[in-house]
Design an enzyme around this catalytic site. Structure first.
Site, short mmCIF file in Angstrom:
data_model
loop_
_atom_site.label_atom_id
_atom_site.label_comp_id
_atom_site.label_asym_id
_atom_site.label_seq_id
_atom_site.Cartn_x
_atom_site.Cartn_y
_atom_site.Cartn_z
N TYR A 61 -14.58 22.94 11.69
CA TYR A 61 -13.46 23.89 11.82
C TYR A 61 -13.29 24.71 10.53
O TYR A 61 -13.06 24.16 9.45
CB TYR A 61 -12.15 23.17 12.17
N SER A 230 -7.29 22.85 24.23
CA SER A 230 -6.78 24.13 24.77
C SER A 230 -5.82 23.89 25.94
O SER A 230 -5.98 24.47 27.02
CB SER A 230 -7.93 25.04 25.23
N PRO A 231 -4.80 23.05 25.75
CA PRO A 231 -3.90 22.73 26.86
C PRO A 231 -3.06 23.92 27.31
O PRO A 231 -2.53 23.92 28.41
CB PRO A 231 -3.03 21.61 26.29
N LEU A 232 -2.95 24.96 26.43
CA LEU A 232 -2.25 26.19 26.83
C LEU A 232 -3.26 27.30 27.11
O LEU A 232 -2.89 28.47 27.23
CB LEU A 232 -1.29 26.65 25.73
N ALA A 233 -4.53 26.93 27.18
CA ALA A 233 -5.61 27.91 27.39
C ALA A 233 -5.49 29.07 26.40
O ALA A 233 -5.75 30.23 26.75
CB ALA A 233 -5.59 28.42 28.83
N GLY A 234 -5.08 28.73 25.19
CA GLY A 234 -4.96 29.76 24.14
C GLY A 234 -3.99 30.87 24.50
O GLY A 234 -4.08 31.97 23.96
N GLY A 235 -3.07 30.61 25.41
CA GLY A 235 -2.08 31.63 25.78
C GLY A 235 -2.60 32.59 26.85
O GLY A 235 -1.96 33.60 27.13
N1 LIG Z 1 -13.32 19.24 21.55
C1 LIG Z 1 -13.54 20.54 21.61
O1 LIG Z 1 -14.63 21.01 21.99
C2 LIG Z 1 -12.44 21.46 21.23
C3 LIG Z 1 -12.56 22.84 21.46
C4 LIG Z 1 -11.49 23.66 21.09
C5 LIG Z 1 -10.34 23.11 20.50
N2 LIG Z 1 -10.28 21.77 20.27
C6 LIG Z 1 -9.08 21.14 19.68
O2 LIG Z 1 -7.98 21.47 20.49
C7 LIG Z 1 -6.96 22.08 19.69
C8 LIG Z 1 -6.21 23.06 20.52
O3 LIG Z 1 -7.06 24.09 21.00
P1 LIG Z 1 -6.48 25.56 21.21
O4 LIG Z 1 -6.08 26.15 19.91
O5 LIG Z 1 -7.43 26.31 22.06
O6 LIG Z 1 -5.15 25.15 22.06
P2 LIG Z 1 -3.97 25.92 22.74
O7 LIG Z 1 -2.74 25.19 22.35
O8 LIG Z 1 -4.29 26.09 24.19
O9 LIG Z 1 -3.97 27.37 22.11
C9 LIG Z 1 -3.41 27.65 20.85
C10 LIG Z 1 -3.77 29.05 20.49
O10 LIG Z 1 -3.30 29.92 21.51
C11 LIG Z 1 -2.30 30.77 21.02
N3 LIG Z 1 -1.24 30.81 22.03
C12 LIG Z 1 -0.73 29.78 22.72
N4 LIG Z 1 0.22 30.19 23.58
C13 LIG Z 1 0.31 31.51 23.43
C14 LIG Z 1 1.08 32.52 24.06
N5 LIG Z 1 1.98 32.22 25.02
N6 LIG Z 1 0.90 33.77 23.66
C15 LIG Z 1 0.02 34.08 22.70
N7 LIG Z 1 -0.76 33.16 22.06
C16 LIG Z 1 -0.62 31.90 22.44
C17 LIG Z 1 -1.81 30.15 19.72
O11 LIG Z 1 -1.35 31.17 18.88
P3 LIG Z 1 -0.26 30.83 17.72
O12 LIG Z 1 -1.01 30.12 16.67
O13 LIG Z 1 0.19 32.19 17.30
O14 LIG Z 1 0.82 30.01 18.35
C18 LIG Z 1 -3.09 29.51 19.22
O15 LIG Z 1 -3.95 30.48 18.62
C19 LIG Z 1 -7.70 22.65 18.49
O16 LIG Z 1 -6.87 22.81 17.35
C20 LIG Z 1 -8.75 21.60 18.26
O17 LIG Z 1 -8.18 20.53 17.52
C21 LIG Z 1 -11.30 20.95 20.63
#
Ligand SMILES: NC(=O)c1ccc[n+]([C@@H]2O[C@H](COP(=O)([O-])OP(=O)(O)OC[C@H]3O[C@@H](n4cnc5c(N)ncnc54)[C@H](OP(=O)(O)O)[C@@H]3O)[C@@H](O)[C@H]2O)c1
Length: 312
Positions: A61, A230-235
């Site tokens: 990361y 990505s439980p919020l699918a990144g928004g």
């Molecule tokens: N094992 C794997 O292969 C793998 C792959 C990917 C990730 N991960 C892990 O999973 C964690 C979470 O992944 P993720 O970051 O994809 O999770 P997420 O919680 O689905 O998405 C968070 C991202 O989406 C943005 N976001 C969320 N809701 C939003 C909305 N309503 N409007 C605009 N932007 C929004 C956030 O922005 P803000 O920061 O501005 O809130 C942040 O950049 C990572 O930190 C990592 O630890 C693991």
């Protein structure tokens, strides 16, 4: 925040975990900035305030900078280490490692796994990981070699427990056959926008079934904690499922994020969302999910909206 016990371990953790991938968003060789350090500390403090106790990392990361930033938080709060569960992942090698023309690839060789953990421990400034996950399945994996790496890491006290990420049931089963330690977690992509692991179970013997649901069943049967990345699918969720989640949220006076996560939390597998926000305000909104109990009707209505179809 309610807690759950990671199967086969002594670890009791918050049912929502904090993903640390974006503590630094700079995947370059630049130095960590003061602003990044301040933001990382604020996020960790907000997570602790809301009862989050599991922090998820990976060696890659931001090319190690996200782990380094967390290491800074541990230095500033020395009492913190004993109160939290630290998890990291390894096995992916980025392009350019070690030579300029090396492609991105997976590497489950003993040497790489052990070296990777040692790098992670140094960056996090800690002497052990509570959990180490293999990041993505390596087609060139030799299970006996992984077994030797895990035993070496456990015997030296550097890693307490092991798991995988993005692995299918058969990949887990093959590896487990060769290990002395139980695999205790599988971190997979899962959200209302990416729901195959859950919805595939509806499609046994029907057109469109992918077999992905068998992995969810396997994890439940053998006691692997399912972590949802990505439980919020990144928004990115939009359309009827996002609208319906918004309606349910408004009716309860909580944020839409809370309903999206509550949909995962309701599943009886005990799914742990790993949230990835970088903002304390969104983290607080996500943690409202702990108080949201969706009815069976609401859960199915959200699934139908996300699938674009009701159940068969
Ligand atoms: N094992 C794997 O292969 C793998 C792959 C990917 C990730 N991960 C892990 O999973 C964690 C979470 O992944 P993720 O970051 O994809 O999770 P997420 O919680 O689905 O998405 C968070 C991202 O989406 C943005 N976001 C969320 N809701 C939003 C909305 N309503 N409007 C605009 N932007 C929004 C956030 O922005 P803000 O920061 O501005 O809130 C942040 O950049 C990572 O930190 C990592 O630890 C693991």
């Amino acid at each position: 925040m309610k807690t759950l016990r990671i199967p086969h371990t002594e670890l009791e953790v918050s049912r929502i975990a904090c993903g640390c991938m974006n503590l630094s968003r700079a995947w370059d060789d630049g130095a960590i900035t003061a602003a990044e350090t301040r933001a990382a500390l604020a996020l960790v403090e907000a997570a602790l305030e809301h009862g989050i106790t599991l922090f998820d990392h990976a060696d890659i990361y931001a090319r190690g900078k996200s782990e380094q930033l967390f290491g800074e938080a541990l230095r500033q709060m020395p009492e913190l280490r004993s109160r939290i569960v630290l998890q990291s992942k390894c096995g992916i090698r980025l392009a350019g490692d070690p030579d300029a023309d090396s492609p991105q690839r997976y590497d489950f060789s003993r040497g790489h796994l052990v070296r990777s953990v040692e790098g992670t421990l140094k960056r996090l400034d800690t002497d052990h990981l509570d959990l180490l996950l293999l990041h993505r399945p390596d087609p060139l994996m030799e299970p006996d070699e992984v077994a030797r790496a895990f035993s070496q890491l456990q015997d030296s006290g550097k890693v307490l427990h092991f798991g995988v990420s993005n692995h299918s049931a058969t990949q887990i089963s093959l590896l487990q056959e060769h290990l002395e330690q139980p695999l205790v977690a599988n971190q997979v992509e899962l959200s209302l926008a990416h729901h195959q692991l859950v919805s595939d179970g509806l499609l046994f013997n029907q057109p469109g079934g992918s077999g992905a649901g068998a992995t969810l069943d396997y994890c439940r049967e053998y006691g692997l904690l399912l972590q949802a990345w990505s439980p919020l699918a990144g928004g990115s969720l939009s359309g009827p499922a996002a609208d319906l989640a918004g309606e349910y949220a408004q009716a309860r006076g909580v944020a839409t994020e809370a309903v999206l996560l509550a949909w995962l939390l309701k599943h009886p597998a005990g799914i742990q969302p790993v949230i990835g926000t970088t903002r304390p305000e969104r983290l607080a909104a996500c943690c409202q999910a702990d108080q949201v109990e969706l009815s069976r009707e609401e859960w199915y209505a959200l699934l139908a909206a996300a699938r674009g179809a009701g159940v068969p």
